[in-house]
Every structure is written in structure tokens, then in C-alpha cells.
Design a protein around this motif. Structure first.
Motif, PDB file in Angstrom:
ATOM      1  N   ASN A 183      -2.595  -4.930 -10.016  1.00  0.00           N
ATOM      2  CA  ASN A 183      -3.660  -5.930  -9.907  1.00  0.00           C
ATOM      3  C   ASN A 183      -4.239  -6.039  -8.510  1.00  0.00           C
ATOM      4  N   GLU A 197      -2.559   3.013  -4.424  1.00  0.00           N
ATOM      5  CA  GLU A 197      -4.020   2.931  -4.444  1.00  0.00           C
ATOM      6  C   GLU A 197      -4.587   3.475  -5.750  1.00  0.00           C
ATOM      7  N   ARG A 198      -4.053   4.600  -6.221  1.00  0.00           N
ATOM      8  CA  ARG A 198      -4.506   5.118  -7.515  1.00  0.00           C
ATOM      9  C   ARG A 198      -4.106   4.174  -8.637  1.00  0.00           C
ATOM     10  N   ARG A 221       0.809  -1.221   0.000  1.00  0.00           N
ATOM     11  CA  ARG A 221       0.000   0.000   0.000  1.00  0.00           C
ATOM     12  C   ARG A 221       0.843   1.273   0.000  1.00  0.00           C
ATOM     13  N   ILE A 275      -2.776   2.071 -18.880  1.00  0.00           N
ATOM     14  CA  ILE A 275      -3.517   3.085 -18.136  1.00  0.00           C
ATOM     15  C   ILE A 275      -4.114   4.083 -19.124  1.00  0.00           C
ATOM     16  N   GLU A 280      -3.888   1.008  -8.508  1.00  0.00           N
ATOM     17  CA  GLU A 280      -4.825  -0.114  -8.538  1.00  0.00           C
ATOM     18  C   GLU A 280      -6.148   0.314  -9.173  1.00  0.00           C
ATOM     19  N   ARG A 281      -6.636   1.504  -8.829  1.00  0.00           N
ATOM     20  CA  ARG A 281      -7.897   1.981  -9.415  1.00  0.00           C
ATOM     21  C   ARG A 281      -7.793   2.088 -10.929  1.00  0.00           C
ATOM     22  N   LEU A 282      -6.614   2.470 -11.409  1.00  0.00           N
ATOM     23  CA  LEU A 282      -6.399   2.620 -12.850  1.00  0.00           C
ATOM     24  C   LEU A 282      -6.198   1.287 -13.559  1.00  0.00           C
ATOM     25  N   GLY A 283      -5.954   0.227 -12.799  1.00  0.00           N
ATOM     26  CA  GLY A 283      -5.711  -1.074 -13.393  1.00  0.00           C
ATOM     27  C   GLY A 283      -4.255  -1.374 -13.672  1.00  0.00           C
TER      28      GLY A 283
END
Length: 278
Positions: A189, A180-181, A135, A162, A183-186
């Protein structure tokens, strides 16, 4: 696998765990690193018994990126010496080839990232199939902060991973992309609480991949990469050429039988790759 100076390599069944082992240098990418990493991945691929790999590192940061000593003679580029520029172009191709080796091996490669993943580190993880992070991890296209463009794969692979506007933001500003961002963007994983958990999670995914038919996994990796870089029509044409060569009824029977018995199927390894002639 004890011949490497920048990496430690262990095997757990069909899963290779490759660790960058220079924490005192924040795993900076020295000349030895660039020489070893393509040799290492090609050696693992040639053996045929690796079905998935995890790439991690020791220490606070995943990697500080390029050791500037690699381009010790870059100052000659300020001249009109065409031969110096040709030498630079050749060296750049060699560096790009080091990470191309990760993208081209038959087995999936998973990055497990903690701390900073800086500069060349973004080039590196962009060449991997999957990325997991702690994280507190962060990514930075640092090259723009030192007056240059990233040139070893970030600009070529990350835009496929992205959104375009986010890619431009990161490439133009050199700002950090937090885990964290990401992960949100892909781009990432999944997230874990710390470095140890990240490595354990990545290895668990690698073990699940290793339970699948290795020829089918290798073909899937090849097909996904091809489709990323070609049109839908071209990818169908490639699929229709590739699938007849890798379709294995015996592996399908093994997989179905194991599912019915709630067992882990057993598959043959990938065929070894013969050394080049000459």
C-alpha cells in the motif's frame, strides 16, 4: 498479553501492535510461532476492544519464513506410508489455519515489513488486509527454490492481489519482488524510508481505522473477502443478508454529528466473543 514467547503485544487505545521478537533467528517460524499466532489473534478478537492491528517484527528481516524443523518428519513422505501422508496433510491444515485466523478476525490487520519477507512470510502478509514496507524490503516465494510449492496461503491469496503473469513469474522462479515493484503492483500500500518509519506509518493508518465504527469496519472486511471469492451476483445476495444485521442508525448519527463538530466520534467496542462450549 505477556504469555507469548514469539511475540510482544502492546495496546494503544483500540490498536494492537504485535511484534515478532526473534531477530536472532530472523523471526523464523518455529513450532511455537505456529502454535501461538492463531491463539494470539483469536484472543485479541474475542476481547472485542481491538479495532485494528499492526503486525511487525524486530531485526534486519521481517521473517526468514518456515523453520524447517517444523517438518522434521517430512522424510517419511518419500515412502508409500499412507498414514504418514495423512499426518502431513493434517499438519498442513493446521499451519494454514494459523494464518486463516488472521484473515478471519473481525478487525483489519496491517503488515509492516522491513528487509526480507521470505517463504512463509509471504503466506503471512498475504493474509493481512494491508501491507506497508520499507524501501529496502523484498518478498520471495522461496519454496520453489528448495524444490517445493508454497502451501500455506501464498498460492491461494496472492493471485487475488497481483496480476496473474507476475504471480506465475514469482512462483516459478523464486525471484525477489522488491518493495518498489510491489507497490506499483498494488501488493504494498505504501513505502517508507526505513523500518521505524514503516511501523509508525502502519500504526497511523491503524489509528485512523480505529476511529471508524467498528461494526461497520468488521462488516466491510467480511464483505470484501466474500466478494473476492464469489461472483458479483452472489456478493450482492450476501450484502443484502449482511447489511440489515449490521446497519446501526445510532453509529451513523454519532459519525455525522462528530463530523459536523470536527471531533473524533466515539463508538462502542465490538461485542466480546464467548469461549466455545465444552
Amino acid at each position: 498479553m505477556s504469555q507469548w514467547t514469539c511475540f510482544d503485544v502492546t495496546m494503544d487505545g483500540a490498536v494492537a501492535h504485535i511484534r515478532m521478537n526473534q531477530p536472532q533467528r530472523h523471526n523464523a517460524m518455529t513450532a511455537a510461532f505456529w502454535s501461538e499466532i492463531p491463539q494470539l489473534f483469536r484472543a485479541l478478537d474475542a476481547a472485542g476492544n481491538v479495532r485494528a492491528a499492526v503486525l511487525s517484527s524486530e531485526g534486519k528481516n521481517f521473517t526468514a519464513g518456515m523453520d524447517l524443523g517444523v517438518f522434521a518428519n517430512a522424510g517419511t513422505l518419500g515412502t508409500v506410508d499412507v498414514r504418514a501422508r495423512e499426518q502431513f496433510r493434517h499438519q498442513l491444515r493446521q499451519l494454514q489455519g494459523s494464518f486463516n485466523a488472521i484473515a478471519e478476525v473481525r478487525f483489519p490487520v496491517i503488515a509492516a515489513v522491513q528487509g526480507g519477507c521470505i517463504g512463509g512470510g509471504v503466506d503471512l502478509v498475504s493474509a493481512c488486509c494491508l501491507r506497508y514496507a520499507s524501501r529496502e524490503a523484498w518478498f520471495c516465494i522461496h519454496e520453489i527454490n528448495i524444490g517445493m510449492m508454497a502451501d500455506v496461503g501464498t498460492m491461494n491469496r496472492m493471485p487475488k492481489l497481483i496480476p496473474d503473469a507476475v504471480m506465475r513469474e514469482l512462483a516459478y522462479t523464486g525471484d525477489r519482488l522488491g518493495a518498489e515493484r510491489a507497490e506499483r503492483l498494488g501488493f504494498v500500500n505504501g513505502l517508507f524510508d526505513d523500518a521505524a518509519a514503516t511501523v509508525a506509518g502502519a500504526l497511523a493508518v491503524a489509528q485512523r481505522i480505529a476511529q471508524r465504527a467498528p461494526v461497520a469496519v468488521a462488516a466491510s472486511k467480511e464483505m470484501i473477502s466474500y466478494s473476492r471469492d464469489h461472483s458479483v451476483a452472489e456478493s450482492f445476495a450476501y450484502m443484502n443478508a449482511l447489511q440489515p444485521g449490521v446497519f446501526d442508525p445510532a453509529d451513523i448519527e454519532r459519525a455525522i454529528a462528530a463530523q459536523q463538530k470536527k471531533q473524533v466520534p466515539e463508538f462502542a467496542d465490538l461485542p466480546p466473543i464467548a469461549p466455545p462450549l465444552g
